[in-house]
Design a protein around this motif. Structure first.
Motif, PDB file in Angstrom:
ATOM      1  N   GLY A  81       1.164 -27.136  10.841  1.00 37.17           N
ATOM      2  CA  GLY A  81      -0.052 -27.532  11.549  1.00 37.17           C
ATOM      3  C   GLY A  81      -0.479 -26.517  12.595  1.00 37.17           C
ATOM      4  N   TRP A  82      -0.072 -25.244  12.431  1.00 32.81           N
ATOM      5  CA  TRP A  82      -0.404 -24.195  13.397  1.00 32.81           C
ATOM      6  C   TRP A  82      -1.602 -23.390  12.917  1.00 32.81           C
ATOM      7  CZ3 TRP A  82       4.923 -21.501  14.741  1.00 32.81           C
ATOM      8  CH2 TRP A  82       5.748 -22.435  15.371  1.00 32.81           C
ATOM      9  N   GLU A  83      -2.463 -23.029  13.859  1.00 31.80           N
ATOM     10  CA  GLU A  83      -3.601 -22.177  13.556  1.00 31.80           C
ATOM     11  C   GLU A  83      -3.885 -21.302  14.768  1.00 31.80           C
ATOM     12  OE1 GLU A  83      -8.186 -22.599  11.865  1.00 31.80           O
ATOM     13  OE2 GLU A  83      -6.829 -24.325  11.845  1.00 31.80           O
ATOM     14  N   ASN A  84      -3.968 -19.973  14.526  1.00 33.45           N
ATOM     15  CA  ASN A  84      -4.223 -19.006  15.603  1.00 33.45           C
ATOM     16  C   ASN A  84      -3.253 -19.182  16.779  1.00 33.45           C
ATOM     17  OD1 ASN A  84      -6.459 -17.654  14.391  1.00 33.45           O
ATOM     18  ND2 ASN A  84      -7.734 -19.420  14.882  1.00 33.45           N
ATOM     19  N   VAL A  85      -1.977 -19.060  16.483  1.00 32.46           N
ATOM     20  CA  VAL A  85      -0.924 -19.238  17.492  1.00 32.46           C
ATOM     21  C   VAL A  85      -0.285 -17.881  17.795  1.00 32.46           C
ATOM     22  CG1 VAL A  85       1.287 -20.332  17.984  1.00 32.46           C
ATOM     23  CG2 VAL A  85      -0.457 -21.603  16.737  1.00 32.46           C
ATOM     24  N   ASP A  86      -0.156 -17.552  19.076  1.00 38.42           N
ATOM     25  CA  ASP A  86       0.434 -16.272  19.476  1.00 38.42           C
ATOM     26  C   ASP A  86       1.864 -16.483  19.985  1.00 38.42           C
ATOM     27  OD1 ASP A  86       0.952 -13.692  20.187  1.00 38.42           O
ATOM     28  OD2 ASP A  86      -0.829 -13.428  21.418  1.00 38.42           O
ATOM     29  N   VAL A  87       2.792 -16.642  19.044  1.00 43.43           N
ATOM     30  CA  VAL A  87       4.198 -16.826  19.389  1.00 43.43           C
ATOM     31  C   VAL A  87       4.782 -15.517  19.937  1.00 43.43           C
ATOM     32  CG1 VAL A  87       6.502 -17.296  18.429  1.00 43.43           C
ATOM     33  CG2 VAL A  87       4.555 -18.715  17.762  1.00 43.43           C
ATOM     34  N   LYS A  88       4.290 -14.391  19.424  1.00 41.87           N
ATOM     35  CA  LYS A  88       4.828 -13.084  19.820  1.00 41.87           C
ATOM     36  C   LYS A  88       4.742 -12.877  21.323  1.00 41.87           C
ATOM     37  CE  LYS A  88       4.314  -8.138  18.876  1.00 41.87           C
ATOM     38  NZ  LYS A  88       3.646  -7.129  18.032  1.00 41.87           N
ATOM     39  N   ASP A  89       3.566 -13.079  21.902  1.00 40.43           N
ATOM     40  CA  ASP A  89       3.380 -12.862  23.333  1.00 40.43           C
ATOM     41  C   ASP A  89       4.222 -13.840  24.153  1.00 40.43           C
ATOM     42  OD1 ASP A  89       1.880 -11.529  25.524  1.00 40.43           O
ATOM     43  OD2 ASP A  89       1.133 -13.565  25.866  1.00 40.43           O
ATOM     44  N   MET A  90       4.291 -15.081  23.673  1.00 35.77           N
ATOM     45  CA  MET A  90       5.059 -16.120  24.368  1.00 35.77           C
ATOM     46  C   MET A  90       6.546 -15.760  24.445  1.00 35.77           C
ATOM     47  SD  MET A  90       5.423 -20.032  23.006  1.00 35.77           S
ATOM     48  CE  MET A  90       6.578 -19.615  21.689  1.00 35.77           C
ATOM     49  N   VAL A  91       7.103 -15.268  23.346  1.00 38.97           N
ATOM     50  CA  VAL A  91       8.526 -14.932  23.292  1.00 38.97           C
ATOM     51  C   VAL A  91       8.800 -13.642  24.069  1.00 38.97           C
ATOM     52  CG1 VAL A  91      10.451 -14.346  21.748  1.00 38.97           C
ATOM     53  CG2 VAL A  91       8.861 -16.175  21.122  1.00 38.97           C
ATOM     54  N   GLN A  92       7.897 -12.664  23.954  1.00 36.50           N
ATOM     55  CA  GLN A  92       8.076 -11.405  24.700  1.00 36.50           C
ATOM     56  C   GLN A  92       8.086 -11.647  26.204  1.00 36.50           C
ATOM     57  OE1 GLN A  92       6.330  -7.795  21.883  1.00 36.50           O
ATOM     58  NE2 GLN A  92       5.016  -8.653  23.429  1.00 36.50           N
ATOM     59  N   GLN A  93       7.223 -12.522  26.673  1.00 35.40           N
ATOM     60  CA  GLN A  93       7.167 -12.802  28.103  1.00 35.40           C
ATOM     61  C   GLN A  93       8.453 -13.467  28.595  1.00 35.40           C
ATOM     62  OE1 GLN A  93       3.685 -14.819  29.548  1.00 35.40           O
ATOM     63  NE2 GLN A  93       2.268 -13.494  28.432  1.00 35.40           N
ATOM     64  N   ARG A 110      -1.557 -30.099   2.329  1.00 35.15           N
ATOM     65  CA  ARG A 110      -1.940 -29.879   3.725  1.00 35.15           C
ATOM     66  C   ARG A 110      -2.894 -28.710   3.871  1.00 35.15           C
ATOM     67  NH1 ARG A 110       4.320 -30.218   5.681  1.00 35.15           N
ATOM     68  NH2 ARG A 110       4.592 -32.479   5.552  1.00 35.15           N
ATOM     69  N   CYS A 111      -2.883 -27.785   2.904  1.00 37.54           N
ATOM     70  CA  CYS A 111      -3.763 -26.619   2.976  1.00 37.54           C
ATOM     71  C   CYS A 111      -5.200 -26.978   2.605  1.00 37.54           C
ATOM     72  CB  CYS A 111      -3.257 -25.512   2.057  1.00 37.54           C
ATOM     73  SG  CYS A 111      -3.536 -25.829   0.286  1.00 37.54           S
ATOM     74  N   LEU A 170       4.013 -28.853  -3.632  1.00 40.71           N
ATOM     75  CA  LEU A 170       4.081 -30.320  -3.605  1.00 40.71           C
ATOM     76  C   LEU A 170       5.076 -30.856  -4.638  1.00 40.71           C
ATOM     77  CD1 LEU A 170       0.308 -31.312  -3.323  1.00 40.71           C
ATOM     78  CD2 LEU A 170       2.023 -31.270  -1.498  1.00 40.71           C
ATOM     79  N   TYR A 171       5.336 -30.055  -5.683  1.00 42.34           N
ATOM     80  CA  TYR A 171       6.141 -30.521  -6.812  1.00 42.34           C
ATOM     81  C   TYR A 171       7.467 -29.766  -6.970  1.00 42.34           C
ATOM     82  CZ  TYR A 171       1.713 -32.689  -7.908  1.00 42.34           C
ATOM     83  OH  TYR A 171       0.561 -33.435  -7.828  1.00 42.34           O
ATOM     84  N   ALA A 172       7.604 -28.625  -6.298  1.00 45.21           N
ATOM     85  CA  ALA A 172       8.784 -27.788  -6.532  1.00 45.21           C
ATOM     86  C   ALA A 172       9.537 -27.447  -5.244  1.00 45.21           C
ATOM     87  CB  ALA A 172       8.368 -26.493  -7.242  1.00 45.21           C
TER      88      ALA A 172
END
Length: 392
Positions: free
Chosen positions: A168-180, A254-255, A263-265
């Motif tokens: 359920g993520w869209e346009n999330v900046d995990v990189k900056d959050m973890v670097q900080q 979900r997409c 969904l099946y595999a």
């Protein structure tokens, strides 16, 4: 001295240093004389680059080695304990983190399961995993040299997570959050790309030029090595084959698509409800299958069949020499493998099947985390050589 001359000297030294380090990394223990023979560099150049690498703590001396007619040589080895790399695989119901040395040996790992998909909750779990791996690392020359995080979604070339539908993520900046938080280099990559890189770097795929890695957890991602290189596509979004349609009038994904392969595999095809927060649905279903539960066995057989259907399309499209099934579904290999292989043998074009090798990953669920660790320590070695050469 003009700028062109300075740059040319820097470039030559940088290349030479990289070549010497790579030779020691791949051939150690090795003497200075043998490095000169391997690289075709003169002995003076080798000696100066070795001295720099020794001063930087990236290699060390051990010896002496066997004599070839004169004094017994001092042997050089790569110092894999000079620093550590953290590789993290964020799944839809788990976070797996590993700490490796600079050649990919796993020194420590941490795994957390969750059901709450809110970003705040996953962020808290991610920090908990990384904190453990960071603060239990032994002291070393360079400490933790970086953190690599694989995510089940589309990642831009700048490391921004554009869409991770199963989270359920869209346009999330995990990189900056973890670097900080940790003040060290951070790399974000699609987890299937990381998985195929892990297989190419450490696994049975290391000698192959065309590899397909299929990551099967709660979703399905595909990583591609084409002609020996990681294939990311024009904007870095290749491999979203979990969302190809295998059932024209199937369930809504979900997409937003209908009848998607995952969904099946994938684990989405398992029906287990009302489980506690820290429980593992796949593990529960495996326990049922081991006890002969018919519904569990049928469920795994269906997953294997649908995996084979999707693999047939991939095989006919890319004509790979090796297909590797990885991630959490490998734990159910004994019930999935036969129907999967039967379907691919039945449906894939006959001339695609020789010398095709289809197998489950020897790393089980660790391929992506290993790939992220490799991205990270390789980046450290490149940057480290570059920065130290600039100073010289």
């Amino acid at each position: 001295m003009n700028k062109k001359t300075t740059w040319n000297q820097f470039t030559i030294k940088n290349v030479n240093k990289s070549l010497v380090l790579e030779t020691i990394l791949n051939k150690s223990p090795i003497s200075r004389a043998d490095i000169a023979n391997e690289t075709q560099l003169n002995k003076g150049t080798v000696s100066s680059q070795v001295t720099e690498l020794l001063n930087e703590g990236l290699i060390y001396e051990k010896g002496p080695g066997e004599s070839k007619g004169g004094r017994r040589p001092v042997m050089l080895l790569f110092n894999e304990k000079a620093g550590y790399s953290i590789g993290v695989d964020i799944g839809v119901n788990y976070i797996l983190g590993i700490r490796t040395d600079l050649v990919g040996n796993i020194c420590e790992e941490s795994m957390i399961h969750f059901k709450d998909l809110s970003f705040a909750h996953i962020k808290e779990k991610l920090f908990k995993v990384i904190d453990h791996l960071m603060y239990t690392a032994p002291s070393s020359e360079y400490g933790v040299v970086g953190i690599g995080i694989g995510v089940p979604g589309a990642v831009s070339k700048e490391g921004k997570i554009l869409l991770a539908p199963n989270l359920g993520w869209e346009n999330v900046d995990v990189k900056d959050m973890v670097q900080q938080r940790y003040s060290c280099p951070v790399i974000i990559e699609n987890e299937a790309n990381a998985g195929v890189y892990g297989e190419k770097t450490f696994g049975k795929g290391r000698w192959e030029k065309d590899i397909v890695y299929v990551s099967v957890g709660v979703g399905i991602g595909v990583g591609l090595i084409m002609n020996g290189e990681l294939y990311r596509g024009t904007n870095g979004f290749s491999g979203e084959m979990g969302h190809m349609t295998v059932e024209g009038s199937g369930r809504r994904c979900r997409c937003g698509n209908q009848g998607c392969w995952e969904l099946y595999a994938s684990e989405q095809a398992l029906s287990l409800n009302d489980l506690p927060e820290d429980s593992d649905p796949l593990k529960k279903m495996i326990e049922k299958a081991e006890n002969g539960d018919v519904k569990a066995l049928d469920s795994f057989h269906s997953i294997g069949t649908y995996l084979g259907i999707g693999l047939t399309t991939i095989i006919n499209t890319f004509n790979p020499s090796r297909v590797i099934i990885g991630n959490r579904i490998t734990a159910a290999k004994q019930w999935i493998e036969q129907p999967m292989l039967e379907r691919t043998k039945q449906n894939a074009l006959w001339f695609q099947q020789d010398p095709l090798n289809i197998h489950f990953s020897e790393f089980h669920s660790h391929s992506s985390a290993l790939g992220m660790a490799a991205f990270t320590f390789e980046n450290f070695l490149k940057v480290n050589i570059h920065e130290h050469t600039m100073i010289v």
